[in-house]
Design an enzyme around this catalytic site. Structure first.
Site, mmCIF file in Angstrom:
data_model
loop_
_atom_site.group_PDB
_atom_site.id
_atom_site.type_symbol
_atom_site.label_atom_id
_atom_site.label_comp_id
_atom_site.label_asym_id
_atom_site.label_seq_id
_atom_site.Cartn_x
_atom_site.Cartn_y
_atom_site.Cartn_z
ATOM 1 N N TYR A 78 -29.447 -50.910 -1.135
ATOM 2 C CA TYR A 78 -27.980 -51.688 -0.380
ATOM 3 C C TYR A 78 -28.671 -53.277 0.402
ATOM 4 O O TYR A 78 -28.022 -53.785 1.144
ATOM 5 C CB TYR A 78 -27.970 -50.696 0.935
ATOM 6 C CG TYR A 78 -27.360 -49.276 0.493
ATOM 7 C CD1 TYR A 78 -25.935 -49.785 -0.170
ATOM 8 C CD2 TYR A 78 -28.289 -48.093 0.096
ATOM 9 C CE1 TYR A 78 -25.340 -48.208 -0.703
ATOM 10 C CE2 TYR A 78 -27.528 -46.825 -0.509
ATOM 11 C CZ TYR A 78 -25.630 -47.270 -0.679
ATOM 12 O OH TYR A 78 -25.154 -46.129 -1.358
ATOM 13 N N THR B 245 -21.964 -51.360 -7.873
ATOM 14 C CA THR B 245 -22.658 -51.406 -6.432
ATOM 15 C C THR B 245 -23.695 -50.341 -6.339
ATOM 16 O O THR B 245 -22.382 -49.017 -7.310
ATOM 17 C CB THR B 245 -22.107 -51.723 -5.829
ATOM 18 O OG1 THR B 245 -20.633 -51.127 -5.620
ATOM 19 C CG2 THR B 245 -20.941 -53.035 -5.712
ATOM 20 N N ASP B 246 -24.377 -50.010 -5.735
ATOM 21 C CA ASP B 246 -24.921 -48.378 -5.056
ATOM 22 C C ASP B 246 -23.632 -48.466 -4.074
ATOM 23 O O ASP B 246 -22.407 -48.765 -3.551
ATOM 24 C CB ASP B 246 -25.781 -48.976 -4.255
ATOM 25 C CG ASP B 246 -26.730 -47.423 -3.958
ATOM 26 O OD1 ASP B 246 -25.824 -46.541 -4.801
ATOM 27 O OD2 ASP B 246 -27.652 -47.471 -3.842
ATOM 28 N N TRP B 247 -23.733 -47.223 -3.879
ATOM 29 C CA TRP B 247 -21.894 -46.429 -3.472
ATOM 30 C C TRP B 247 -21.622 -47.189 -1.952
ATOM 31 O O TRP B 247 -22.956 -46.973 -1.175
ATOM 32 C CB TRP B 247 -22.413 -44.761 -3.037
ATOM 33 C CG TRP B 247 -21.952 -44.296 -4.105
ATOM 34 C CD1 TRP B 247 -20.956 -43.302 -4.584
ATOM 35 C CD2 TRP B 247 -22.516 -44.477 -5.962
ATOM 36 N NE1 TRP B 247 -20.407 -42.721 -5.806
ATOM 37 C CE2 TRP B 247 -20.911 -43.310 -6.805
ATOM 38 C CE3 TRP B 247 -22.832 -45.457 -6.368
ATOM 39 C CZ2 TRP B 247 -21.202 -43.826 -7.910
ATOM 40 C CZ3 TRP B 247 -22.576 -45.633 -7.893
ATOM 41 C CH2 TRP B 247 -21.906 -44.478 -8.306
#
Length: 552
Positions: free
Chosen positions: A364, A402-404
């Site tokens: 992030y 992508t990260d969550w």
């Protein structure tokens, strides 16, 4: 031994109608298994409507039910050829569905989660009130996101047992096989072997798999061979649970000791971390012998997703980037390049034939003041981090996810909602468009294709229909390659009794316990207190934890 096994199956199986064929089938209860001489083993459900084609004496699954053998159905071709053929046939809905990653799913589902996207109902009811429905049944939500949203990447947390997980996998794969182009599910998991039963998204636990040290503990053995042994065993348990992608290894260089996730990585020495990451990915991804499909890829392989590019353990003051207060990654020692080494010398430099990890997850954080252009945005939104470095300088060819909840509306610095750091005021369709045009393929924790389709529409306006369609197909090919290389299109089905025998078997448990013993490091033995005598009494003070309003 192989010949004896084949002979036994031959007697028990049923020959196909023609004498020219090279295959025979056997009823496995939940599915039909086809074994062929000189060909791939197939599995299909009688309830899915899929038929078998015989070409040159071999059996192939007619997944799209058009009565002919498409390239993507032909297991004799390379994964690249098959992926390109299928991607060209997919509708925009189907491609955008591949770009989604489900929220966290427990087996059976539960309504107890405060997050409605993680809840599971059965005919509108909680599992405990559903009047005897099997724990391996699909939830209402799962049926919807598979059939309506075309989701095929499903993230599993806690499972009731290996047997139940295998049955659930077969139910899921039957549904997937019955619709559209018959694209199977690529089930995934966060790390599950630390012995945790929490079911947290970052440390799944649950089930009865073997228990091993956390990553930092196994790194304390100072021997990457222990990591590889873990990965070779864990990959067998993953496949027995129906899991074909590991959202790991955590490859962050842990130079910030206050970071909450430090124990999930392999420490602060870049050389050791790179060696452990390489051993992890080699152990998970490598197939051997008859299980090989393409190079070292095959039916024993589990895709790995190394995280978090370009290194997430540098959060300012140790604050975590799940919250806005931790959005900045800082490098007070000007050591940004060293944080890349676990990727460039580890994840991208595998030794056993699969070359590189099959997927990468950026963190992030805003890697503050590392972009020469001065663009301080989150890593998944950064042209410098994704297009210039990851895809460009280091030539990474796999999936980028992508990260969550990166591409979600930002609320404030205290909450763990959307994290489009540096682009908080940008419209969400612009966020999606920006991420996609950098070469990112997938969106973690996104359940709806609405904003991806809006991003596509923006692309039509700015790039033209042909160009944006090509860009979306590019991602579809990368994503589908990971299905083909581990054999999902041929046989995604499991035998629950075999799964139960594999997961957490005594040999695996023993290996995990031995690794735990090796991970213990003695820092001091004042007055030769150790070893203790059998009669020694030890007082351990109870630790008190104050209540917290949120995790971390």
């Amino acid at each position: 031994m192989k010949k004896i096994l084949v002979g036994a199956l031959l007697i028990a199986g049923t020959f196909s109608a023609s004498a020219d064929t090279k295959w025979y089938k056997k009823d496995k209860g939940s599915h039909i298994e086809i074994t062929q001489q000189g060909g791939r083993t197939l599995g299909y459900s009688v309830n899915s409507g899929v038929k078998i084609l015989t070409v040159d004496g071999f059996a192939f699954k007619d997944l799209n039910r058009n009565g002919k053998l498409d390239k993507y159905e032909d297991w004799r071709l390379s994964s690249e050829e098959r992926a390109k053929d299928l991607a060209s046939q997919l509708s925009l809905d189907e491609i955008t569905g591949l770009m989604l990653y489900s929220t966290h799913q427990s087996i059976p589902g539960t309504t107890s989660s405060p997050d409605p996207t993680k809840q599971g109902h059965y005919n509108g009811l909680d599992f405990k009130k559903s009047r005897g429905i099997a724990p391996s049944s699909l939830t209402d939500e799962q049926k919807k996101f598979v059939t309506e949203d075309h989701v095929r990447h499903i993230l599993i947390t806690k499972v009731q047992s290996a047997y139940v997980a295998a049955e659930w996998n077969n139910n899921l794969q039957t549904l997937c096989e019955s619709i559209g182009h018959g694209i199977p599910a690529n089930n995934s998991s966060d790390p599950r072997h630390r012995g945790s039963k929490s079911g947290d998204e970052f440390d799944s636990g649950g089930g009865s798999q073997s228990a091993w040290p956390a990553a930092l503990g196994i790194a304390a053995t100072l021997d990457p061979a222990n990591v590889k042994r873990f990965a070779e065993i864990a990959s067998q348990e993953y496949r027995a649970l129906g899991i074909t992608t590991a959202l790991s290894p955590q490859s962050d260089l842990s130079t910030e000791p206050r970071w909450r996730r430090l124990y999930m990585g392999y420490g602060e020495h870049s050389g050791l971390v790179a060696d452990c990451v390489r051993a992890y990915a080699d152990g998970f991804q490598t197939s051997t012998g008859d299980s090989c499909i393409e190079g070292a890829w095959g039916t024993e392989s589990v895709n790995t997703m190394a995280k978090h590019w370009p290194g997430g353990a540098t959060g300012e003051a140790g604050r975590d980037a799940h919250f806005g207060i931790g959005k900045y990654a800082v490098y007070p020692g000007n050591n940004f390049e060293e944080h890349l080494l676990p990727f460039t010398k580890g994840a991208f430099a595998l030794e056993r034939g699969t070359t590189q990890v099959s997927a990468i997850m950026p963190y992030y954080t805003i890697s503050y003041n590392q972009d020469p252009s001065g663009d301080n945005v989150g890593n998944a939104l950064s042209k410098y981090m994704i297009k210039d470095l990851l895809r460009g300088k280091y030539g990474y060819e796999g999936v980028i996810c992508t990260d969550w909840r990166v591409a979600e509306k930002y609320v404030d610095h205290r909450t763990s909602n959307g994290k489009p750091y540096g682009c908080e005021k940008m419209a969400l369709e612009e966020v999606f468009y920006r991420i996609l045009m950098l070469g990112v393929d997938q969106f973690g924790g996104v359940n709806s294709t609405d904003n991806i389709k809006k991003a596509y529409a923006l692309g039509v306006e700015r790039e033209g229909e042909k160009a944006i369609r090509a860009r979306f197909e590019e991602s579809a090919v990368r994503l589908l390659r990971n299905f083909f290389r581990v054999g999902l299109f041929e046989n995604p089905y499991l035998e629950p009794s075999k799964s139960q025998a594999i997961v957490g078997n005594p040999d695996f448990m023993k290996a995990g316990f031995e690794a735990q013993l090796k991970s213990i490091v003695m820092l001091k033995n004042h007055n030769k207190t150790l070893p203790l005598s059998a009669s020694t009494k030890v007082f351990i003070e109870k630790r008190e934890f104050t209540p917290q309003s949120d995790w971390w």
